[in-house]
Write a protein that holds these residues in place. Structure first.
Motif, mmCIF file in Angstrom:
data_model
loop_
_atom_site.group_PDB
_atom_site.id
_atom_site.type_symbol
_atom_site.label_atom_id
_atom_site.label_comp_id
_atom_site.label_asym_id
_atom_site.label_seq_id
_atom_site.Cartn_x
_atom_site.Cartn_y
_atom_site.Cartn_z
ATOM 1 N N PRO A 94 0.871 -1.239 -0.018
ATOM 2 C CA PRO A 94 0.002 -0.020 -0.117
ATOM 3 C C PRO A 94 0.796 1.336 -0.003
ATOM 4 C CG PRO A 94 -0.919 -1.777 1.432
ATOM 5 C CD PRO A 94 0.329 -2.187 1.132
ATOM 6 N N TRP A 95 2.059 1.242 0.656
ATOM 7 C CA TRP A 95 2.649 2.553 0.690
ATOM 8 C C TRP A 95 3.336 2.901 -0.583
ATOM 9 C CZ3 TRP A 95 7.778 3.680 -0.635
ATOM 10 C CH2 TRP A 95 8.485 2.886 -0.738
ATOM 11 N N MET A 96 3.595 2.065 -1.356
ATOM 12 C CA MET A 96 4.032 2.499 -2.794
ATOM 13 C C MET A 96 2.934 2.972 -3.761
ATOM 14 S SD MET A 96 6.814 -0.715 -3.441
ATOM 15 C CE MET A 96 6.617 -0.477 -5.243
ATOM 16 N N THR A 97 1.720 2.496 -3.680
ATOM 17 C CA THR A 97 0.590 2.952 -4.100
ATOM 18 C C THR A 97 0.265 4.482 -3.692
ATOM 19 O OG1 THR A 97 -0.420 0.772 -4.482
ATOM 20 C CG2 THR A 97 -1.952 2.589 -4.768
ATOM 21 N N ALA A 98 0.450 4.593 -2.310
ATOM 22 C CA ALA A 98 0.132 6.009 -1.909
ATOM 23 C C ALA A 98 1.303 6.922 -2.533
ATOM 24 C CB ALA A 98 0.206 5.810 -0.580
ATOM 25 N N ALA A 99 2.455 6.208 -2.655
ATOM 26 C CA ALA A 99 3.589 7.114 -3.082
ATOM 27 C C ALA A 99 3.326 7.735 -4.553
ATOM 28 C CB ALA A 99 4.790 6.428 -2.997
ATOM 29 N N LEU A 100 2.946 6.787 -5.404
ATOM 30 C CA LEU A 100 2.612 7.255 -6.744
ATOM 31 C C LEU A 100 1.329 8.176 -6.621
ATOM 32 C CD1 LEU A 100 3.032 6.729 -9.635
ATOM 33 C CD2 LEU A 100 1.462 4.812 -9.616
ATOM 34 N N ARG A 101 0.523 8.073 -5.776
ATOM 35 C CA ARG A 101 -0.464 9.049 -5.785
ATOM 36 C C ARG A 101 -0.330 10.309 -5.541
ATOM 37 N NH1 ARG A 101 -5.386 4.808 -3.879
ATOM 38 N NH2 ARG A 101 -5.445 3.456 -5.583
ATOM 39 N N LEU A 102 0.697 10.056 -4.339
ATOM 40 C CA LEU A 102 1.198 11.444 -3.716
ATOM 41 C C LEU A 102 1.881 12.168 -4.969
ATOM 42 C CD1 LEU A 102 2.014 10.430 -0.476
ATOM 43 C CD2 LEU A 102 0.329 11.893 -1.024
ATOM 44 N N ALA A 103 2.863 11.392 -5.597
ATOM 45 C CA ALA A 103 3.784 12.068 -6.706
ATOM 46 C C ALA A 103 2.905 12.825 -7.853
ATOM 47 C CB ALA A 103 4.599 10.804 -7.452
ATOM 48 N N ASP A 104 1.739 11.965 -8.204
ATOM 49 C CA ASP A 104 0.739 12.595 -9.147
ATOM 50 C C ASP A 104 0.232 14.045 -8.823
ATOM 51 O OD1 ASP A 104 1.128 10.754 -11.064
ATOM 52 O OD2 ASP A 104 -0.594 9.423 -10.337
ATOM 53 N N MET A 105 0.409 14.070 -7.390
ATOM 54 C CA MET A 105 -0.307 15.500 -7.278
ATOM 55 C C MET A 105 0.733 16.775 -7.310
ATOM 56 S SD MET A 105 -2.109 14.421 -3.541
ATOM 57 C CE MET A 105 -3.339 13.320 -3.256
ATOM 58 N N HIS A 106 2.022 16.222 -7.565
ATOM 59 C CA HIS A 106 2.914 17.111 -7.783
ATOM 60 C C HIS A 106 3.144 17.133 -9.533
ATOM 61 C CE1 HIS A 106 5.064 17.588 -3.624
ATOM 62 N NE2 HIS A 106 4.376 16.193 -3.690
ATOM 63 N N GLU A 107 1.933 17.680 -9.891
ATOM 64 C CA GLU A 107 2.034 17.798 -11.384
ATOM 65 C C GLU A 107 3.203 18.444 -12.161
ATOM 66 O OE1 GLU A 107 -1.602 18.400 -14.791
ATOM 67 O OE2 GLU A 107 -1.937 18.511 -12.820
ATOM 68 N N SER A 108 3.461 19.417 -11.710
ATOM 69 C CA SER A 108 4.455 20.344 -12.255
ATOM 70 C C SER A 108 5.618 19.616 -12.382
ATOM 71 C CB SER A 108 4.475 21.704 -11.733
ATOM 72 O OG SER A 108 5.504 22.206 -12.080
ATOM 73 N N TYR A 109 6.187 19.053 -11.308
ATOM 74 C CA TYR A 109 7.246 18.292 -11.275
ATOM 75 C C TYR A 109 7.378 17.217 -12.137
ATOM 76 C CZ TYR A 109 10.772 14.905 -9.538
ATOM 77 O OH TYR A 109 12.017 14.271 -9.655
#
Length: 569
Positions: free
Chosen positions: A238-253
């Motif tokens: 689960p923590w890796m799925t959460a990490a990808l979803r959090l990364a997607d929130m940094h759309e500009s990066y």
């Protein structure tokens, strides 16, 4: 920064070359034989002694080239000026990375990377570090990589890892696979048939699995499919799925590092696919850059499995029904995950390059994304009549979303097509013709790639012949191939006043490529794969960007633009 070069990009992930005794292709697993360390600054009696020891260490390697780790921690050693002609690594952290970035190291080592446990901390730390250090430097995260998390780390921007974590786990009888880590005693039958498993050497097995995973990740970067692989791989825990979803929130990066075109199929198999940069970028450009032809009638159609849609059986049938009415109708295809695809843009990436599971079922997130995109489009562009040839849950989505249209039931049967024909005949009565479709297609694509107004600038007084666009004197301005625009020098001259997607170089005449050190300035909108205009004091050229505009300006190594044409002016 003379010993590391980025060669290929797939989002934040990169293929690069670290030039030591051996040229190492990154992402890589760094071996202890590849570096030497000056050690802690506290082992020396003074900063001067730390500096002299590091210089002596570099001189002792005159018969070979290794990565030299400068004295650390860097916040204590930051005032030590060490001038060595060798690959340099700085040990840093989030609190001091901006100061350390001034050291122009080839490699930045994230201090205490192995202690990062939470998904949010991992994403925030890696992105802040990557944003702060030079783009043509490598990021090394010690004691963090495992076979299961490696693809995520590389996707987030890590270039170098090591085998410390899996080696230590081997001593504690922890058995690593691509799908996670397990206690050896909990596995009744080992899934691996390597010689190390046969001999009971768990540590050697763990290292082998990490090396195998690294080879696969590098191949994904080469083929431009790392995102698809990461979406599958993060399901391990689960923590890796959460990490990808959090990364997607940094759309500009992510967006600033993601190419505008890939050669392969973009698989949209998970809910995370809706948040991919390629998806959000496509819809954003349709809503902000694209200008449809002036039309009274909008036809909403379902997508097809075959791409481009117009080559599918269903869309050929729709076209045969429209007949001469097509010159009065503007077509918009509804699909997931891209939401809305104008007919003129159906062959651009990723509209002609995606595949998604087709069940006829639209989940709530897909419905919300489609409706928000369609409503935004209809707020910008008004039509006297909308005909929607859709059925099933797509019909329910539009109806429940309040889209006022003539609904013709969808389908490709004789009765379905007859309903569509009758609705279009009524809608097209007295409607305005939309003009030359091929010219509209060129205008739409140039707007899509270069921004609003570019399409008008290049199509003014022009005509289409075959795949090319020509001015009134017969000079070619641009051509379309596989949905991509290629400018000629004449076309570039028409777009120059817009100052968009322009790379300015110094006073020299490039041949074949433009290297980053020769770039004086570049449009920040430029992404890898974009068509760009290269301008010098006495030079004009066109070509494809190999890196983002901001990266061209900040990098000291690497190919910035592959030229297709150029001339002294």
């Amino acid at each position: 920064m003379r010993f590391f070069e980025v060669l290929r990009r797939d989002g934040p992930a990169r293929l690069g070359r670290l030039m030591l005794d051996r040229n190492i292709t990154t992402p890589c697993i760094l071996s202890p034989e590849d570096y030497v360390s000056a050690g802690s600054v506290f082992r020396y009696r003074s900063p001067e002694e730390a500096r002299d020891a590091t210089i002596s260490l570099a001189r002792s390697l005159s018969d070979g080239r290794k990565l030299i780790v400068l004295p650390y921690p860097s916040d204590v050693a930051q005032d030590i000026d060490i001038d060595i002609d060798a690959p340099r690594a700085v040990v840093t952290d989030v609190s001091s990375v901006k100061k350390d970035a001034q050291k122009d190291a080839d490699v930045y080592v994230l201090r205490a990377a192995g202690t990062i446990a939470a998904a949010r901390d991992l994403v925030d730390t890696l992105m802040e570090i990557r944003e702060s250090i030079p783009p043509d430097s490598a990021l090394y995260t010690p004691a963090l990589a495992t076979p299961s998390n490696l693809s995520l780390l590389i996707y987030l921007g890590v270039d170098i890892v090591d085998s410390v974590r899996v080696e230590m786990d081997g001593h504690y009888n922890r058995y690593h696979t691509r799908d996670g880590v397990f206690q050896r005693e909990d596995i009744s039958e080992l899934p691996c048939r390597c010689e190390h498993c046969s001999s009971g050497d768990i540590t050697a097995h763990n290292i082998l699995k990490l090396e195998e995973e690294l080879a696969w990740v590098r191949d994904c970067i080469r083929s431009g499919t790392l995102r698809e692989y990461v979406e599958r791989q993060v399901r391990c825990v689960p923590w890796m799925t959460a990490a990808l979803r959090l990364a997607d929130m940094h759309e500009s990066y992510l967006e600033r590092r993601t190419p505008t075109h890939r050669g392969g199929v973009m698989y949209a198999n998970t809910s995370e696919s809706l948040r991919r940069v390629e998806v959000r970028r496509f819809v954003s450009r349709v809503l902000t850059r694209y200008r449809p032809p002036e039309s009274d009638v909008l036809l909403l159609l379902p997508c097809s499995a075959r791409k481009p849609y117009s080559e599918s059986r269903s869309h050929r049938l729709f076209r045969s029904v429209m007949g001469g009415m097509r010159r009065f109708v503007h077509e918009l295809i509804l699909t997931s995950p891209l939401a809305i695809v104008p007919r003129e843009l159906e062959d651009v990436y990723p509209a002609a390059h995606y595949d998604t599971p087709v069940t006829g079922v639209w989940d709530l997130e897909e419905r919300a994304w489609l409706m928000s995109s369609l409503r935004s489009y209809l707020e910008r562009h008004r039509y006297s009549c909308i005909v929607a040839h859709v059925e099933g849950e797509l019909w329910e989505t539009l109806r429940d979303g309040g889209i006022e249209a003539v609904y013709t039931g969808g389908g490709t049967g004789p009765e379905d097509l007859e309903r569509l024909r009758e609705a279009l005949e009524t809608a097209c009565t007295g409607a305005r013709p939309i003009g030359n479709f091929r010219l509209q297609e060129f205008r739409a694509k140039v707007d899509y790639y270069f921004g609003s107004g570019a399409g008008d600038a290049i199509t003014q007084g022009a005509r289409v012949k075959g795949k090319g666009l020509f001015d009134s004197d017969g000079r070619e301005l641009a051509s379309i191939s596989s949905g991509r625009i290629a400018l000629t020098l004449e076309g570039a001259r028409r777009l120059l006043p817009l100052k968009a997607y322009t790379v300015r170089i110094g006073d020299f005449t490039p041949r074949g490529t433009v290297l980053a050190p020769g770039v004086v300035d570049a449009d920040d909108q430029i992404r890898p794969g974009d068509e760009v205009i290269v301008v010098g004091d006495g030079f004009l050229g066109t070509g494809r960007a190999r890196m983002s505009g901001w990266e061209m300006v900040a990098s000291r190594r690497g190919v910035a633009v592959e030229l297709r044409d150029g001339a002294e002016v």
